[in-house]
Design a protein around this motif. Structure first.
Motif, PDB file in Angstrom:
ATOM      1  N   MET A   1      39.964  35.140  37.165  1.00  0.00           N
ATOM      2  CA  MET A   1      40.260  35.940  38.352  1.00  0.00           C
ATOM      3  C   MET A   1      39.577  35.347  39.570  1.00  0.00           C
ATOM      4  N   GLY A   2      40.335  35.230  40.654  1.00  0.00           N
ATOM      5  CA  GLY A   2      39.777  34.776  41.913  1.00  0.00           C
ATOM      6  C   GLY A   2      39.527  35.933  42.860  1.00  0.00           C
ATOM      7  N   THR A   3      39.167  35.616  44.085  1.00  0.00           N
ATOM      8  CA  THR A   3      38.825  36.639  45.072  1.00  0.00           C
ATOM      9  C   THR A   3      39.999  37.032  45.964  1.00  0.00           C
ATOM     10  N   GLU A   4      41.145  36.375  45.803  1.00  0.00           N
ATOM     11  CA  GLU A   4      42.296  36.686  46.633  1.00  0.00           C
ATOM     12  C   GLU A   4      42.808  38.103  46.341  1.00  0.00           C
ATOM     13  N   ASP A   5      43.538  38.656  47.299  1.00  0.00           N
ATOM     14  CA  ASP A   5      43.957  40.055  47.219  1.00  0.00           C
ATOM     15  C   ASP A   5      44.779  40.367  45.972  1.00  0.00           C
ATOM     16  N   HIS A   6      45.566  39.389  45.500  1.00  0.00           N
ATOM     17  CA  HIS A   6      46.459  39.705  44.387  1.00  0.00           C
ATOM     18  C   HIS A   6      45.725  39.960  43.072  1.00  0.00           C
ATOM     19  N   TRP A   7      44.405  39.717  43.049  1.00  0.00           N
ATOM     20  CA  TRP A   7      43.634  40.019  41.848  1.00  0.00           C
ATOM     21  C   TRP A   7      43.122  41.454  41.833  1.00  0.00           C
ATOM     22  N   ARG A   8      43.216  42.144  42.961  1.00  0.00           N
ATOM     23  CA  ARG A   8      42.567  43.457  43.086  1.00  0.00           C
ATOM     24  C   ARG A   8      43.023  44.454  42.022  1.00  0.00           C
ATOM     25  N   ARG A   9      44.296  44.412  41.670  1.00  0.00           N
ATOM     26  CA  ARG A   9      44.789  45.423  40.725  1.00  0.00           C
ATOM     27  C   ARG A   9      44.170  45.265  39.342  1.00  0.00           C
ATOM     28  N   PHE A  10      43.675  44.072  39.037  1.00  0.00           N
ATOM     29  CA  PHE A  10      43.053  43.861  37.733  1.00  0.00           C
ATOM     30  C   PHE A  10      41.577  44.254  37.712  1.00  0.00           C
TER      31      PHE A  10
ATOM     32  N   GLU B   1      44.756  46.807  31.090  1.00  0.00           N
ATOM     33  CA  GLU B   1      45.936  45.952  30.934  1.00  0.00           C
ATOM     34  C   GLU B   1      45.539  44.560  30.473  1.00  0.00           C
ATOM     35  N   VAL B   2      44.486  44.008  31.067  1.00  0.00           N
ATOM     36  CA  VAL B   2      44.006  42.680  30.672  1.00  0.00           C
ATOM     37  C   VAL B   2      43.653  42.656  29.192  1.00  0.00           C
ATOM     38  N   ALA B   3      43.076  43.745  28.711  1.00  0.00           N
ATOM     39  CA  ALA B   3      42.642  43.802  27.313  1.00  0.00           C
ATOM     40  C   ALA B   3      43.811  43.740  26.337  1.00  0.00           C
ATOM     41  N   THR B   4      45.040  43.853  26.828  1.00  0.00           N
ATOM     42  CA  THR B   4      46.199  43.719  25.938  1.00  0.00           C
ATOM     43  C   THR B   4      46.556  42.272  25.661  1.00  0.00           C
ATOM     44  N   PHE B   5      46.032  41.331  26.472  1.00  0.00           N
ATOM     45  CA  PHE B   5      46.368  39.921  26.248  1.00  0.00           C
ATOM     46  C   PHE B   5      45.154  38.996  26.303  1.00  0.00           C
ATOM     47  N   ALA B   6      43.953  39.544  26.445  1.00  0.00           N
ATOM     48  CA  ALA B   6      42.749  38.714  26.520  1.00  0.00           C
ATOM     49  C   ALA B   6      41.564  39.469  25.943  1.00  0.00           C
ATOM     50  N   GLU B   7      40.546  38.709  25.572  1.00  0.00           N
ATOM     51  CA  GLU B   7      39.297  39.284  25.065  1.00  0.00           C
ATOM     52  C   GLU B   7      38.164  39.204  26.084  1.00  0.00           C
TER      53      GLU B   7
ATOM     54  N   SER C   1      48.544  35.072  33.213  1.00  0.00           N
ATOM     55  CA  SER C   1      48.592  35.903  32.017  1.00  0.00           C
ATOM     56  C   SER C   1      49.701  35.470  31.065  1.00  0.00           C
ATOM     57  N   ASP C   2      50.822  34.999  31.605  1.00  0.00           N
ATOM     58  CA  ASP C   2      51.919  34.567  30.726  1.00  0.00           C
ATOM     59  C   ASP C   2      51.486  33.421  29.824  1.00  0.00           C
ATOM     60  N   SER C   3      50.656  32.534  30.354  1.00  0.00           N
ATOM     61  CA  SER C   3      50.170  31.418  29.548  1.00  0.00           C
ATOM     62  C   SER C   3      49.294  31.925  28.402  1.00  0.00           C
ATOM     63  N   LEU C   4      48.429  32.881  28.689  1.00  0.00           N
ATOM     64  CA  LEU C   4      47.579  33.431  27.635  1.00  0.00           C
ATOM     65  C   LEU C   4      48.411  34.137  26.569  1.00  0.00           C
ATOM     66  N   ARG C   5      49.439  34.828  26.995  1.00  0.00           N
ATOM     67  CA  ARG C   5      50.304  35.492  26.013  1.00  0.00           C
ATOM     68  C   ARG C   5      50.971  34.468  25.090  1.00  0.00           C
ATOM     69  N   ARG C   6      51.315  33.310  25.639  1.00  0.00           N
ATOM     70  CA  ARG C   6      51.950  32.279  24.808  1.00  0.00           C
ATOM     71  C   ARG C   6      50.952  31.612  23.867  1.00  0.00           C
TER      72      ARG C   6
ATOM     73  N   ASP D   1      32.629  48.007  33.861  1.00  0.00           N
ATOM     74  CA  ASP D   1      34.014  48.428  33.654  1.00  0.00           C
ATOM     75  C   ASP D   1      34.717  47.532  32.633  1.00  0.00           C
ATOM     76  N   ALA D   2      34.446  46.226  32.708  1.00  0.00           N
ATOM     77  CA  ALA D   2      35.057  45.304  31.748  1.00  0.00           C
ATOM     78  C   ALA D   2      34.551  45.582  30.334  1.00  0.00           C
ATOM     79  N   HIS D   3      33.260  45.785  30.198  1.00  0.00           N
ATOM     80  CA  HIS D   3      32.705  46.102  28.878  1.00  0.00           C
ATOM     81  C   HIS D   3      33.305  47.399  28.333  1.00  0.00           C
ATOM     82  N   GLU D   4      33.516  48.375  29.205  1.00  0.00           N
ATOM     83  CA  GLU D   4      34.123  49.634  28.780  1.00  0.00           C
ATOM     84  C   GLU D   4      35.532  49.400  28.243  1.00  0.00           C
ATOM     85  N   ALA D   5      36.220  48.381  28.803  1.00  0.00           N
ATOM     86  CA  ALA D   5      37.562  48.033  28.334  1.00  0.00           C
ATOM     87  C   ALA D   5      37.534  47.113  27.121  1.00  0.00           C
ATOM     88  N   GLY D   6      36.348  46.769  26.653  1.00  0.00           N
ATOM     89  CA  GLY D   6      36.224  45.902  25.490  1.00  0.00           C
ATOM     90  C   GLY D   6      36.291  44.428  25.798  1.00  0.00           C
ATOM     91  N   LEU D   7      36.052  44.064  27.049  1.00  0.00           N
ATOM     92  CA  LEU D   7      36.167  42.676  27.494  1.00  0.00           C
ATOM     93  C   LEU D   7      34.799  42.058  27.741  1.00  0.00           C
TER      94      LEU D   7
END
Length: 330
Positions: free
Chosen positions: A211-220, A228-234, A194-199, A261-267
């Motif tokens: 996003m991959g299937t590893e556990d650390h993606w679950r929160r997204f 949260e993703v919609a604040t730095f990506a489309e 995400s930091d790269s996209l923000r830059r 859910d993604a469409h609801e967030a505008g993604l």
């Protein structure tokens, strides 16, 4: 993001080009992907020692080039740790662009794609500028937009070694008229970080959070995470199994709520990666032999019906035909 009514509602993203038919990340692969119906040329970008952006799947290039056959570079074989994983081989950061251009591309998975291996040694490593030039040329020739879809590959690692990817990428986009709301050819910028996209926000073009299937993606994957993703990506680029999980037998199962859910967030939603060989297909869509094509059309249809906005594919022609059939059937 509004769609041009004349553009297809589902984008075909030629993953590393027509990589099911030519060695990946070569100009020949990119061109074939577009001629097979792809809307975007998907590119993984890494940096050379002198800061040039080139297309390779990873900074380590022993599996995608003939570098091991060059005795003049034998002493550059080494071991490095990238994002916590150890790799041994040759790395683009240890080559100038001129040196890298003496190498030739080879097929990454020759056991699955032996026909591609017949093209080993035929194609050099392309620069990002050459890919942009190709997209512009194909747009004029084919009389339809052929976009570029570059990924910053391991951007934090590149920053650690003093070869930041974002500044030269932004400069290249600006120099080529690919920034702002109406670039000369369509652009999506993608990254797992995400930091790269923000830059990259200064480019004012759509960004895609991979996003991959590893556990650390679950929160997204929750409505809150997607907001949260919609604040730095489309858009999001989820692994296919996040949209249609596979059951214990490896067969495709019922879809998750991720697309809605993604469409609801505008993604927008662009899942990866569709491949037609039985080796990669869900178990219930496979035929005989890992190299042969299986029931790929049914997989595309399921994802199209679920409402995805685009697909990363190694086989652009198959995706194009599946899309046309789906749209024709309404």
């Amino acid at each position: 993001m509004r769609r041009n009514k004349q553009e297809p509602p589902i984008k075909i993203i030629s993953h590393r080009g027509a990589s099911g038919h030519r060695p990946e990340h070569t100009l020949a692969s990119y061109e074939l992907g577009a001629r097979f119906g792809g809307d975007f040329i998907e590119v993984d970008l890494v940096a050379t020692a002198d800061g040039a952006l080139v297309a390779r799947h990873e900074p380590e290039i022993s599996g995608t080039t003939d570098v091991a056959d060059h005795p003049e570079f034998a002493d550059r074989r080494t071991t490095r740790t990238i994002d916590g994983r150890e790799y041994t081989g040759w790395f683009t950061q240890d080559f100038t662009l001129d040196e890298l251009r003496t190498l030739r591309a080879v097929e990454r998975i020759p056991d699955i794609r032996p026909d591609n291996a017949a093209h080993n040694g035929s194609h050099p490593i392309p620069t990002f500028q050459e890919i942009v030039d190709l997209a512009k040329s194909l747009t004029r020739e084919l009389k339809r937009p052929i976009g570029v879809y570059p990924e910053t590959k391991h951007p934090a690692y590149h920053a650690e070694i003093g070869l930041d990817l974002e500044p030269p990428l932004l400069a290249a986009l600006l120099d080529n008229g690919l920034t702002g709301p109406e670039p000369e050819v369509p652009v999506f910028l993608q990254s797992f970080e995400s930091d790269s996209l923000r830059r990259l926000r200064d480019a004012q073009v759509p960004c895609v959070f991979l996003m991959g299937t590893e556990d650390h993606w679950r929160r997204f994957l929750t409505p809150e995470g997607l907001a949260e993703v919609a604040t730095f990506a489309e858009a999001i680029g989820p692994a296919k199994d996040l949209v249609f999980p596979r059951d214990d037998e490896g067969a495709i199962s019922e879809p998750t709520s991720l697309v809605d859910d993604a469409h609801e967030a505008g993604l927008l939603v662009h899942p990866w990666t569709f491949r037609s060989e039985n080796h990669f297909l869900p178990a219930n869509l496979r035929g005989d032999g890992p190299r042969s094509y299986g029931g790929f059309a049914a997989e595309y249809e399921a994802f199209f019906a679920a409402g995805v906005d685009g697909v990363f594919t190694d086989h652009s022609r198959h995706a194009y035909l599946a899309r046309e059939l789906f749209l024709a059937e309404g």
